[in-house]
Write a protein that holds these residues in place. Structure first.
Motif, PDB file in Angstrom:
ATOM      1  N   UNK A  46       0.704  -1.417   0.125  1.00  0.00           N
ATOM      2  CA  UNK A  46      -0.129  -0.050   0.028  1.00  0.00           C
ATOM      3  C   UNK A  46       0.822   1.354   0.002  1.00  0.00           C
ATOM      4  N   UNK A  47       0.284   2.378  -0.551  1.00  0.00           N
ATOM      5  CA  UNK A  47       1.069   3.449  -0.523  1.00  0.00           C
ATOM      6  C   UNK A  47       1.337   4.091   1.014  1.00  0.00           C
ATOM      7  N   UNK A  48       2.601   4.679   1.062  1.00  0.00           N
ATOM      8  CA  UNK A  48       2.768   5.318   2.434  1.00  0.00           C
ATOM      9  C   UNK A  48       3.192   6.628   2.207  1.00  0.00           C
ATOM     10  N   UNK A  49       3.583   7.470   3.073  1.00  0.00           N
ATOM     11  CA  UNK A  49       3.883   8.856   3.425  1.00  0.00           C
ATOM     12  C   UNK A  49       4.617   8.974   4.589  1.00  0.00           C
ATOM     13  N   UNK A  50       6.039   9.530   4.377  1.00  0.00           N
ATOM     14  CA  UNK A  50       6.776   9.625   5.715  1.00  0.00           C
ATOM     15  C   UNK A  50       7.769  10.365   5.592  1.00  0.00           C
ATOM     16  N   UNK A  51       8.337  11.035   6.693  1.00  0.00           N
ATOM     17  CA  UNK A  51       9.364  11.893   6.412  1.00  0.00           C
ATOM     18  C   UNK A  51      10.806  11.316   6.512  1.00  0.00           C
ATOM     19  N   UNK A  52      11.466  11.605   5.909  1.00  0.00           N
ATOM     20  CA  UNK A  52      12.972  11.004   5.853  1.00  0.00           C
ATOM     21  C   UNK A  52      14.017  12.354   6.126  1.00  0.00           C
ATOM     22  N   UNK A  53      14.269  12.704   7.334  1.00  0.00           N
ATOM     23  CA  UNK A  53      14.803  14.141   7.736  1.00  0.00           C
ATOM     24  C   UNK A  53      13.782  15.274   7.476  1.00  0.00           C
ATOM     25  N   UNK A  54      14.337  16.297   6.463  1.00  0.00           N
ATOM     26  CA  UNK A  54      13.585  17.319   5.873  1.00  0.00           C
ATOM     27  C   UNK A  54      12.577  16.838   4.521  1.00  0.00           C
ATOM     28  N   UNK A  55      12.663  15.705   4.030  1.00  0.00           N
ATOM     29  CA  UNK A  55      12.274  15.491   2.843  1.00  0.00           C
ATOM     30  C   UNK A  55      11.064  14.435   3.078  1.00  0.00           C
ATOM     31  N   UNK A  56       9.780  14.830   2.389  1.00  0.00           N
ATOM     32  CA  UNK A  56       8.813  13.961   2.579  1.00  0.00           C
ATOM     33  C   UNK A  56       8.799  12.668   1.143  1.00  0.00           C
ATOM     34  N   UNK A  57       8.522  11.514   1.787  1.00  0.00           N
ATOM     35  CA  UNK A  57       8.902  10.549   0.698  1.00  0.00           C
ATOM     36  C   UNK A  57       7.354   9.831   0.684  1.00  0.00           C
ATOM     37  N   UNK A  58       7.210   9.836  -0.663  1.00  0.00           N
ATOM     38  CA  UNK A  58       5.774   9.321  -1.194  1.00  0.00           C
ATOM     39  C   UNK A  58       6.269   8.024  -1.726  1.00  0.00           C
ATOM     40  N   UNK A  59       5.924   6.759  -1.049  1.00  0.00           N
ATOM     41  CA  UNK A  59       6.240   5.515  -1.733  1.00  0.00           C
ATOM     42  C   UNK A  59       4.971   4.671  -2.021  1.00  0.00           C
ATOM     43  N   UNK A  60       5.108   4.162  -3.175  1.00  0.00           N
ATOM     44  CA  UNK A  60       3.787   3.432  -3.619  1.00  0.00           C
ATOM     45  C   UNK A  60       4.134   2.078  -4.117  1.00  0.00           C
ATOM     46  N   UNK A  61       3.249   1.376  -4.128  1.00  0.00           N
ATOM     47  CA  UNK A  61       3.438  -0.093  -4.710  1.00  0.00           C
ATOM     48  C   UNK A  61       3.901  -0.110  -6.300  1.00  0.00           C
ATOM     49  N   UNK A  62       4.844  -1.042  -6.797  1.00  0.00           N
ATOM     50  CA  UNK A  62       5.080  -1.082  -8.148  1.00  0.00           C
ATOM     51  C   UNK A  62       3.923  -1.865  -8.814  1.00  0.00           C
ATOM     52  N   UNK A  63       3.168  -1.096  -9.453  1.00  0.00           N
ATOM     53  CA  UNK A  63       2.016  -1.795 -10.110  1.00  0.00           C
ATOM     54  C   UNK A  63       2.435  -2.363 -11.145  1.00  0.00           C
ATOM     55  N   UNK A  64       3.128  -3.406 -11.047  1.00  0.00           N
ATOM     56  CA  UNK A  64       3.560  -4.493 -12.125  1.00  0.00           C
ATOM     57  C   UNK A  64       3.432  -5.772 -11.827  1.00  0.00           C
ATOM     58  N   UNK A  65       4.100  -6.631 -12.662  1.00  0.00           N
ATOM     59  CA  UNK A  65       3.847  -8.105 -12.527  1.00  0.00           C
ATOM     60  C   UNK A  65       4.628  -8.607 -11.245  1.00  0.00           C
ATOM     61  N   UNK A  66       5.930  -8.129 -11.362  1.00  0.00           N
ATOM     62  CA  UNK A  66       7.046  -8.666 -10.351  1.00  0.00           C
ATOM     63  C   UNK A  66       7.676  -7.472  -9.830  1.00  0.00           C
ATOM     64  N   UNK A  67       8.319  -7.614  -8.632  1.00  0.00           N
ATOM     65  CA  UNK A  67       9.313  -6.840  -8.271  1.00  0.00           C
ATOM     66  C   UNK A  67      10.784  -7.258  -8.664  1.00  0.00           C
ATOM     67  N   UNK A  68      11.150  -6.405  -9.648  1.00  0.00           N
ATOM     68  CA  UNK A  68      12.468  -6.672 -10.439  1.00  0.00           C
ATOM     69  C   UNK A  68      13.691  -6.206  -9.662  1.00  0.00           C
ATOM     70  N   UNK A  69      13.898  -5.623  -8.690  1.00  0.00           N
ATOM     71  CA  UNK A  69      15.034  -5.289  -7.850  1.00  0.00           C
ATOM     72  C   UNK A  69      15.299  -6.073  -6.749  1.00  0.00           C
ATOM     73  N   UNK A  70      16.786  -6.798  -7.024  1.00  0.00           N
ATOM     74  CA  UNK A  70      17.172  -7.447  -5.946  1.00  0.00           C
ATOM     75  C   UNK A  70      16.449  -8.896  -5.580  1.00  0.00           C
ATOM     76  N   UNK A  71      15.760  -9.237  -6.465  1.00  0.00           N
ATOM     77  CA  UNK A  71      15.239 -10.733  -6.441  1.00  0.00           C
ATOM     78  C   UNK A  71      16.292 -11.619  -6.836  1.00  0.00           C
ATOM     79  N   UNK A  72      16.142 -12.825  -6.477  1.00  0.00           N
ATOM     80  CA  UNK A  72      17.190 -13.871  -6.757  1.00  0.00           C
ATOM     81  C   UNK A  72      16.886 -14.868  -7.849  1.00  0.00           C
TER      82      UNK A  72
END
Length: 107
Positions: A46-72
């Motif tokens: 699910x989407x999240x909004x959280x601070x990272x120091x003075x920066x606001x970070x909006x994170x949302x799910x990758x709306x695709x078939x699989x997560x391609x980063x760091x998978x074995x």
């Protein structure tokens, strides 16, 4: 000034130099008094909004078939083709990013 940066990932999710460069840029702009937000994807349901120091970070799910980063496991060639086809035009991701723009309202 309100500045929105968009990058695939953002720390602590690091794949390469783009994430670090985006973080340095965001932190530098924030230290100069700008309101800064970053929009990125994350391996989460699910989407999240959280601070990272003075920066606001909006994170949302990758709306695709699989997560391609760091998978074995490596997806098959047809699965990779479908991933890239979906990546070219993804209405769900467009909706996510539009929501970030509407919420943050960058200059």
């Amino acid at each position: 000034m309100r500045i929105l940066l968009v990058n695939t990932l953002y720390p602590p999710s690091n794949v390469g130099g783009a994430e670090k460069s985006t973080q340095l840029l965001a932190d530098g702009l924030a230290s100069r008094g700008h309101d800064v937000a970053v929009a990125c994807v994350a391996n989460q349901p699910a989407p999240t909004v959280c601070p990272a120091g003075a920066v606001i970070v909006y994170r949302f799910p990758l709306r695709n078939r699989h997560w391609p980063y760091g998978q074995d496991d490596q997806p098959s060639a047809p699965q990779r083709f479908l991933w890239h086809a979906r990546d070219q035009y993804n209405p769900a991701a467009t909706t996510d990013l539009t929501g970030v723009i509407d919420d943050f309202r960058p200059d």
